[in-house]
Scaffold this motif. Sequence first.
Motif, PDB file in Angstrom:
ATOM      1  N   VAL A  82      17.476   8.615  -2.599  1.00  0.00           N
ATOM      2  CA  VAL A  82      16.253   8.958  -1.874  1.00  0.00           C
ATOM      3  C   VAL A  82      15.165   7.973  -2.290  1.00  0.00           C
ATOM      4  O   VAL A  82      14.876   7.818  -3.482  1.00  0.00           O
ATOM      5  CB  VAL A  82      15.794  10.404  -2.152  1.00  0.00           C
ATOM      6  N   GLN A  83      14.593   7.283  -1.308  1.00  0.00           N
ATOM      7  CA  GLN A  83      13.522   6.331  -1.564  1.00  0.00           C
ATOM      8  C   GLN A  83      12.183   6.956  -1.157  1.00  0.00           C
ATOM      9  O   GLN A  83      12.116   7.727  -0.188  1.00  0.00           O
ATOM     10  CB  GLN A  83      13.758   5.044  -0.772  1.00  0.00           C
ATOM     11  N   PHE A  84      11.132   6.615  -1.885  1.00  0.00           N
ATOM     12  CA  PHE A  84       9.804   7.165  -1.618  1.00  0.00           C
ATOM     13  C   PHE A  84       8.832   6.037  -1.317  1.00  0.00           C
ATOM     14  O   PHE A  84       8.866   4.970  -1.940  1.00  0.00           O
ATOM     15  CB  PHE A  84       9.312   7.984  -2.821  1.00  0.00           C
ATOM     16  N   ASP A  85       7.932   6.304  -0.365  1.00  0.00           N
ATOM     17  CA  ASP A  85       6.945   5.304   0.024  1.00  0.00           C
ATOM     18  C   ASP A  85       5.657   6.033   0.401  1.00  0.00           C
ATOM     19  O   ASP A  85       5.688   7.192   0.841  1.00  0.00           O
ATOM     20  CB  ASP A  85       7.455   4.479   1.201  1.00  0.00           C
ATOM     21  N   GLY A  86       4.532   5.371   0.225  1.00  0.00           N
ATOM     22  CA  GLY A  86       3.248   5.986   0.554  1.00  0.00           C
ATOM     23  C   GLY A  86       2.208   4.953   0.918  1.00  0.00           C
ATOM     24  O   GLY A  86       2.236   3.824   0.419  1.00  0.00           O
ATOM     25  N   GLY A  87       1.300   5.335   1.806  1.00  0.00           N
ATOM     26  CA  GLY A  87       0.221   4.449   2.216  1.00  0.00           C
ATOM     27  C   GLY A  87      -0.926   5.254   2.801  1.00  0.00           C
ATOM     28  O   GLY A  87      -0.835   6.480   2.956  1.00  0.00           O
ATOM     29  N   VAL A  88      -2.030   4.567   3.109  1.00  0.00           N
ATOM     30  CA  VAL A  88      -3.209   5.229   3.668  1.00  0.00           C
ATOM     31  C   VAL A  88      -3.668   4.500   4.924  1.00  0.00           C
ATOM     32  O   VAL A  88      -3.447   3.298   5.092  1.00  0.00           O
ATOM     33  CB  VAL A  88      -4.370   5.288   2.650  1.00  0.00           C
ATOM     34  N   ASN A  89      -4.298   5.254   5.801  1.00  0.00           N
ATOM     35  CA  ASN A  89      -4.915   4.669   6.986  1.00  0.00           C
ATOM     36  C   ASN A  89      -6.129   3.848   6.560  1.00  0.00           C
ATOM     37  O   ASN A  89      -6.776   4.134   5.551  1.00  0.00           O
ATOM     38  CB  ASN A  89      -5.318   5.794   7.942  1.00  0.00           C
ATOM     39  N   SER A  90      -6.464   2.831   7.341  1.00  0.00           N
ATOM     40  CA  SER A  90      -7.549   1.913   6.976  1.00  0.00           C
ATOM     41  C   SER A  90      -8.909   2.611   6.868  1.00  0.00           C
ATOM     42  O   SER A  90      -9.816   2.114   6.186  1.00  0.00           O
ATOM     43  CB  SER A  90      -7.627   0.771   7.997  1.00  0.00           C
ATOM     44  N   LYS A  91      -9.083   3.762   7.518  1.00  0.00           N
ATOM     45  CA  LYS A  91     -10.362   4.468   7.470  1.00  0.00           C
ATOM     46  C   LYS A  91     -10.516   5.311   6.203  1.00  0.00           C
ATOM     47  O   LYS A  91     -11.600   5.849   5.948  1.00  0.00           O
ATOM     48  CB  LYS A  91     -10.492   5.386   8.695  1.00  0.00           C
ATOM     49  N   LEU A  92      -9.463   5.414   5.406  1.00  0.00           N
ATOM     50  CA  LEU A  92      -9.503   6.266   4.214  1.00  0.00           C
ATOM     51  C   LEU A  92      -9.532   5.390   2.960  1.00  0.00           C
ATOM     52  O   LEU A  92      -8.557   4.699   2.649  1.00  0.00           O
ATOM     53  CB  LEU A  92      -8.265   7.170   4.196  1.00  0.00           C
ATOM     54  N   PRO A  93     -10.612   5.437   2.184  1.00  0.00           N
ATOM     55  CA  PRO A  93     -10.724   4.596   0.983  1.00  0.00           C
ATOM     56  C   PRO A  93     -10.017   5.209  -0.225  1.00  0.00           C
ATOM     57  O   PRO A  93     -10.626   5.430  -1.278  1.00  0.00           O
ATOM     58  CB  PRO A  93     -12.237   4.499   0.768  1.00  0.00           C
ATOM     59  N   TRP A  94      -8.760   5.508  -0.064  1.00  0.00           N
ATOM     60  CA  TRP A  94      -7.972   6.079  -1.148  1.00  0.00           C
ATOM     61  C   TRP A  94      -6.874   5.110  -1.571  1.00  0.00           C
ATOM     62  O   TRP A  94      -6.419   4.269  -0.787  1.00  0.00           O
ATOM     63  CB  TRP A  94      -7.282   7.375  -0.707  1.00  0.00           C
ATOM     64  N   ALA A  95      -6.441   5.271  -2.840  1.00  0.00           N
ATOM     65  CA  ALA A  95      -5.206   4.642  -3.321  1.00  0.00           C
ATOM     66  C   ALA A  95      -4.144   5.736  -3.325  1.00  0.00           C
ATOM     67  O   ALA A  95      -4.408   6.867  -3.742  1.00  0.00           O
ATOM     68  CB  ALA A  95      -5.406   4.086  -4.724  1.00  0.00           C
ATOM     69  N   PHE A  96      -2.959   5.408  -2.840  1.00  0.00           N
ATOM     70  CA  PHE A  96      -1.912   6.422  -2.742  1.00  0.00           C
ATOM     71  C   PHE A  96      -0.551   5.752  -2.827  1.00  0.00           C
ATOM     72  O   PHE A  96      -0.275   4.790  -2.091  1.00  0.00           O
ATOM     73  CB  PHE A  96      -2.040   7.187  -1.423  1.00  0.00           C
ATOM     74  N   HIS A  97       0.308   6.244  -3.744  1.00  0.00           N
ATOM     75  CA  HIS A  97       1.639   5.666  -3.893  1.00  0.00           C
ATOM     76  C   HIS A  97       2.541   6.643  -4.641  1.00  0.00           C
ATOM     77  O   HIS A  97       2.063   7.530  -5.356  1.00  0.00           O
ATOM     78  CB  HIS A  97       1.572   4.328  -4.644  1.00  0.00           C
ATOM     79  N   PRO A  98       3.865   6.493  -4.501  1.00  0.00           N
ATOM     80  CA  PRO A  98       4.787   7.348  -5.261  1.00  0.00           C
ATOM     81  C   PRO A  98       4.847   6.927  -6.719  1.00  0.00           C
ATOM     82  O   PRO A  98       4.723   5.744  -7.034  1.00  0.00           O
ATOM     83  CB  PRO A  98       6.134   7.125  -4.558  1.00  0.00           C
ATOM     84  N   GLU A  99       5.021   7.889  -7.614  1.00  0.00           N
ATOM     85  CA  GLU A  99       5.143   7.558  -9.025  1.00  0.00           C
ATOM     86  C   GLU A  99       6.552   7.055  -9.350  1.00  0.00           C
ATOM     87  O   GLU A  99       6.732   6.350 -10.344  1.00  0.00           O
ATOM     88  CB  GLU A  99       4.779   8.773  -9.880  1.00  0.00           C
ATOM     89  N   ALA A 100       7.536   7.438  -8.543  1.00  0.00           N
ATOM     90  CA  ALA A 100       8.891   6.902  -8.650  1.00  0.00           C
ATOM     91  C   ALA A 100       9.313   6.458  -7.254  1.00  0.00           C
ATOM     92  O   ALA A 100       9.108   7.185  -6.284  1.00  0.00           O
ATOM     93  CB  ALA A 100       9.860   7.954  -9.191  1.00  0.00           C
ATOM     94  N   THR A 101       9.868   5.278  -7.155  1.00  0.00           N
ATOM     95  CA  THR A 101      10.204   4.753  -5.824  1.00  0.00           C
ATOM     96  C   THR A 101      11.609   5.144  -5.361  1.00  0.00           C
ATOM     97  O   THR A 101      11.887   5.150  -4.166  1.00  0.00           O
ATOM     98  CB  THR A 101      10.090   3.221  -5.808  1.00  0.00           C
TER      99      THR A 101
END
Length: 210
Positions: A82-101
């Motif tokens: 199982v692979q994990f991925d994360g991102g944010v829309n350009s309008k949201l000033p957040w950092a977001f990512h999986p802790e394990a990929t």
Amino acid sequence: MSAAGDDNKQADSKADGRGGNGRGAAKMVGVAIAAFAFTFALVPLYRVACEKVFGVRLEKSAVDGERAAALESRKGDRLITVQFDGGVNSKLPWAFHPEATTMRVRPGEQYDTMFYARNNGTRAIVGNAVPSIAPARASGYFSKTECFCFTAQTLAAGEARDMPVRFIVAPNLPDDVTTITLSYTFYKNDALTAQLEAPTGSAVAARAAP
């Protein structure tokens, strides 16, 4: 001459009797073999008739049981990536990512993983995460029992948070699916974010009124 002829006839008669007995025995053996084969062939037909027509399920033979046990053992030894991925829309000033990929999981068992989110903006913002599964046909075999995507998430300015996901991959996942990717994209929830700012704006407007 008469006595000799009678002896020859008796000898021929005995020989014919022995030949007839041999042929009769061979026929009986053939009939027995055919009857055995016919009876043996009736067993699967009887099983099918009971299960399909009458709805009666017969007990499996020892061989069937061993085959089923071996199949279950192979399923129990199966591992999926199982692979994990994360991102944010350009309008949201957040950092977001999986802790394990990546994670190796056994179908039918429950697992936990974490995603990290941080609000890099200067005010509180509400966001919603939208999940996706690839390949698409694996989505019906991937179940999330706990997920931050179930509700809107509010982060104050500079706030960071670990966001848990609990999931199970179904045991009947198709054999040719060996890797599943779980992705999230966070979007700004403008309506809920505006509600966070409304009380402050109302208070300022009230103080500014004559």
